[in-house]
Design an enzyme around this catalytic site. Structure first.
Site, PDB file in Angstrom:
ATOM      1  N   CYS A   1       0.784  -1.226   0.079  1.00 37.14           N
ATOM      2  CA  CYS A   1       0.006   0.011  -0.207  1.00 37.14           C
ATOM      3  C   CYS A   1       0.774   1.046   0.136  1.00 37.14           C
ATOM      4  O   CYS A   1       0.341   2.382  -0.450  1.00 37.14           O
ATOM      5  CB  CYS A   1      -1.149  -0.014   1.231  1.00 37.14           C
TER       6      CYS A   1
ATOM      7  N   HIS B   1      -3.284   7.513   1.491  1.00 36.39           N
ATOM      8  CA  HIS B   1      -3.773   5.925   1.187  1.00 36.39           C
ATOM      9  C   HIS B   1      -5.021   5.796   1.711  1.00 36.39           C
ATOM     10  O   HIS B   1      -5.128   6.069   2.686  1.00 36.39           O
ATOM     11  CB  HIS B   1      -2.713   4.986   1.830  1.00 36.39           C
TER      12      HIS B   1
ATOM     13  N   ASN C   1     -10.040   0.139  -0.766  1.00 36.13           N
ATOM     14  CA  ASN C   1      -8.660  -0.011  -0.745  1.00 36.13           C
ATOM     15  C   ASN C   1      -7.958  -0.519  -1.938  1.00 36.13           C
ATOM     16  O   ASN C   1      -7.906  -1.857  -2.081  1.00 36.13           O
ATOM     17  CB  ASN C   1      -8.201  -0.680   0.656  1.00 36.13           C
TER      18      ASN C   1
HETATM   19  N1  ACO Z   1     -18.951  -8.116   8.415  1.00 36.28           N
HETATM   20  C1  ACO Z   1     -19.324  -8.451   9.511  1.00 36.28           C
HETATM   21  N2  ACO Z   1     -18.563  -8.780  10.468  1.00 36.28           N
HETATM   22  C2  ACO Z   1     -17.427  -8.678  10.229  1.00 36.28           C
HETATM   23  C3  ACO Z   1     -16.593  -8.527   9.137  1.00 36.28           C
HETATM   24  C4  ACO Z   1     -17.724  -8.125   8.134  1.00 36.28           C
HETATM   25  N3  ACO Z   1     -17.050  -7.832   6.938  1.00 36.28           N
HETATM   26  N4  ACO Z   1     -15.219  -8.546   9.198  1.00 36.28           N
HETATM   27  C5  ACO Z   1     -15.203  -9.097  10.578  1.00 36.28           C
HETATM   28  N5  ACO Z   1     -16.374  -8.701  11.273  1.00 36.28           N
HETATM   29  C6  ACO Z   1     -16.560  -9.320  12.629  1.00 36.28           C
HETATM   30  C7  ACO Z   1     -15.664 -10.105  13.170  1.00 36.28           C
HETATM   31  O1  ACO Z   1     -15.693 -11.558  12.936  1.00 36.28           O
HETATM   32  C8  ACO Z   1     -15.625  -9.934  14.639  1.00 36.28           C
HETATM   33  O2  ACO Z   1     -16.671 -10.762  15.323  1.00 36.28           O
HETATM   34  P1  ACO Z   1     -16.405 -11.256  16.640  1.00 36.28           P
HETATM   35  O3  ACO Z   1     -16.604 -10.094  17.541  1.00 36.28           O
HETATM   36  O4  ACO Z   1     -17.797 -12.215  16.754  1.00 36.28           O
HETATM   37  O5  ACO Z   1     -15.204 -12.316  16.641  1.00 36.28           O
HETATM   38  C9  ACO Z   1     -16.364  -8.468  14.768  1.00 36.28           C
HETATM   39  O6  ACO Z   1     -16.483  -8.221  13.150  1.00 36.28           O
HETATM   40  C10 ACO Z   1     -15.205  -7.485  15.090  1.00 36.28           C
HETATM   41  O7  ACO Z   1     -13.934  -7.624  14.325  1.00 36.28           O
HETATM   42  P2  ACO Z   1     -12.588  -6.816  14.114  1.00 36.28           P
HETATM   43  O8  ACO Z   1     -11.673  -7.537  13.173  1.00 36.28           O
HETATM   44  O9  ACO Z   1     -12.123  -6.719  15.523  1.00 36.28           O
HETATM   45  O10 ACO Z   1     -13.202  -5.390  13.709  1.00 36.28           O
HETATM   46  P3  ACO Z   1     -12.523  -3.950  13.874  1.00 36.28           P
HETATM   47  O11 ACO Z   1     -13.505  -3.179  14.360  1.00 36.28           O
HETATM   48  O12 ACO Z   1     -11.199  -4.032  14.034  1.00 36.28           O
HETATM   49  O13 ACO Z   1     -12.737  -3.649  12.171  1.00 36.28           O
HETATM   50  C11 ACO Z   1     -11.289  -3.775  10.359  1.00 36.28           C
HETATM   51  C12 ACO Z   1     -12.092  -4.410  11.245  1.00 36.28           C
HETATM   52  C13 ACO Z   1     -12.175  -2.950   9.342  1.00 36.28           C
HETATM   53  C14 ACO Z   1     -10.433  -4.923   9.369  1.00 36.28           C
HETATM   54  C15 ACO Z   1     -10.339  -2.843  10.902  1.00 36.28           C
HETATM   55  O14 ACO Z   1      -9.587  -3.530  11.945  1.00 36.28           O
HETATM   56  C16 ACO Z   1      -9.481  -2.166   9.905  1.00 36.28           C
HETATM   57  O15 ACO Z   1      -9.640  -1.406   9.092  1.00 36.28           O
HETATM   58  N6  ACO Z   1      -8.155  -2.139  10.296  1.00 36.28           N
HETATM   59  C17 ACO Z   1      -7.099  -1.819   9.445  1.00 36.28           C
HETATM   60  C18 ACO Z   1      -6.777  -2.775   8.452  1.00 36.28           C
HETATM   61  C19 ACO Z   1      -6.463  -1.947   7.309  1.00 36.28           C
HETATM   62  O16 ACO Z   1      -7.154  -1.062   6.743  1.00 36.28           O
HETATM   63  N7  ACO Z   1      -5.546  -2.694   6.200  1.00 36.28           N
HETATM   64  C20 ACO Z   1      -5.573  -2.508   4.859  1.00 36.28           C
HETATM   65  C21 ACO Z   1      -4.106  -2.644   4.458  1.00 36.28           C
HETATM   66  S1  ACO Z   1      -3.006  -1.877   5.373  1.00 36.28           S
HETATM   67  C22 ACO Z   1      -3.299  -0.167   5.131  1.00 36.28           C
HETATM   68  O17 ACO Z   1      -3.920  -0.055   4.297  1.00 36.28           O
HETATM   69  C23 ACO Z   1      -3.146   0.571   6.097  1.00 36.28           C
END
Ligand code: ACO
Length: 325
Positions: free
Chosen positions: A115, A252, A282
């Protein structure tokens, strides 16, 4: 003192025709539009057609950037493509883009910083142009992430999309002050201790397969704001600008909550942050030039605008580039 600066002469972008909405996603994995919008800000993403390669997306974006720059492709002597989804393991996708544009001179190569790839590629192009080794460069960010997603993993497949963006840079003599046009300051960093938080579980040298993207989203999120803020601060300190003197931040496009977190830490309002992730998700190395293209088309950048681009990605890698349009 007269110096060479890498001036942005043109920007272009390309998004594949096929749009996949959050409701379309909900038909494939256990998710909802509300969950995706609330946690990420994404409403839809574009998916490349079966016959579309990363290089095709890159060529389309580069062509638009060249037309806007008013520069003939034969006058380009450097092509850099930032991508984590090359057409083939080799040759470099940049060489295919160079060929597709009808360029037979100079050099072309890929940059792999996921990224952060576009920020890395801009930094490399800037070094070549400043040193006088090359005169005009095309820097492309192009990705077909849909091909490395695990379409059964709702935690990752809802986040990414395909697309490409490009800028044309030209070395121009400037005064060597912070009022110059062109790239004013760059900072790139990496730290391999975080490999297991964001990676693809395949590769020619390990599994002999392409593999799928794996991510610990919560941990990536935890690092993103702090690391990105660090490199933004570095480019600002180098040039002596305060955060609110920047006309537009073009980050980004990973997650709206990350962008909000950075804006809060910088103490700048939402009007200073370019947000396009709602429309394309993304797109890894393509997301900054896609957002830059939107900013250009919406007249949010014009000659003289101070633009700060920043990213973090797998590795971890991260970086920032400050430029005056
Ligand atoms: N739909 C519904 N529920 C979901 C989904 C989905 N698509 N994905 C995960 N969940 C659930 C999980 O299973 C979990 O359930 P549980 O509590 O029963 O176990 C719950 O939602 C919470 O999951 P988390 O992973 O803790 O959710 P979080 O609030 O952290 O959000 C996310 C997830 C959106 C991926 C977030 O962590 C994020 O954006 N992180 C940054 C990662 C990123 O942007 N990466 C891109 C590459 S790096 C970069 O570009 C910077």
């Amino acid at each position: 003192m007269a110096v060479n600066r890498s001036v942005i002469r043109g920007v272009g972008a390309y998004l594949p025709k096929r749009v996949m909405t959050n409701d379309d996603m909900a038909k494939i994995v256990d998710t909802t539009n509300d969950w995706i919008v609330e946690r990420t800000g994404i409403t839809q993403r574009h998916i490349a057609g079966d016959d579309e390669l990363t290089s095709d997306l890159g060529i389309a974006a580069a062509r638009q950037a060249l037309i806007r720059a008013g520069i003939d492709p034969v006058d380009i002597d450097l092509v850099i493509c930032a991508t984590a989804t090359p057409d083939r393991t080799f040759p470099a996708t940049a060489v295919k883009i160079q060929h597709g544009l009808g360029i037979t001179k100079g050099a072309a190569f890929d940059v792999q910083a996921v990224c952060s790839g576009f920020v890395y590629a801009l930094t490399i192009a800037d070094s070549f142009l400043k040193s006088g080794q090359f005169k005009r460069a095309i820097v492309v960010g192009a990705e077909t992430f849909s091909r490395i997603l695990d379409w059964t993993d709702r935690g990752t497949c809802v986040l990414f999309g395909d697309g490409a963006g490009a800028v044309v840079l030209e070395a121009q003599p400037q005064h060597g002050t912070r009022e110059d046009r062109g790239i004013l300051s760059t900072a790139i960093r990496s730290d391999g201790r975080y490999e297991e938080l964001l990676y693809v579980d395949g590769g020619p040298g390990s599994t002999k397969t392409v593999g799928h993207l794996r991510m610990n989203g919560r941990e990536v999120f935890r690092h993103a704001v702090q690391k990105i803020y660090g490199v933004i601060e570095e480019t600002l300190v180098t040039t002596g600008y305060a955060p609110d003197e920047i006309d537009l931040y073009v980050p980004h496009q990973a997650n709206k909550r990350i962008l909000d977190g950075i804006a809060k830490k910088l103490g700048v309002g939402p009007e200073k942050i370019m947000v396009t992730l709602d429309r394309h998700g993304n797109t890894s190395a393509a997301s900054i030039p896609l957002a830059l293209n939107q900013a250009f088309e919406a007249h949010r950048v014009k000659e003289g605008s101070l633009v700060l681009m920043e990213a973090m990605g797998g590795g971890f890698t991260w970086g920032a580039v400050l430029a005056r349009w």
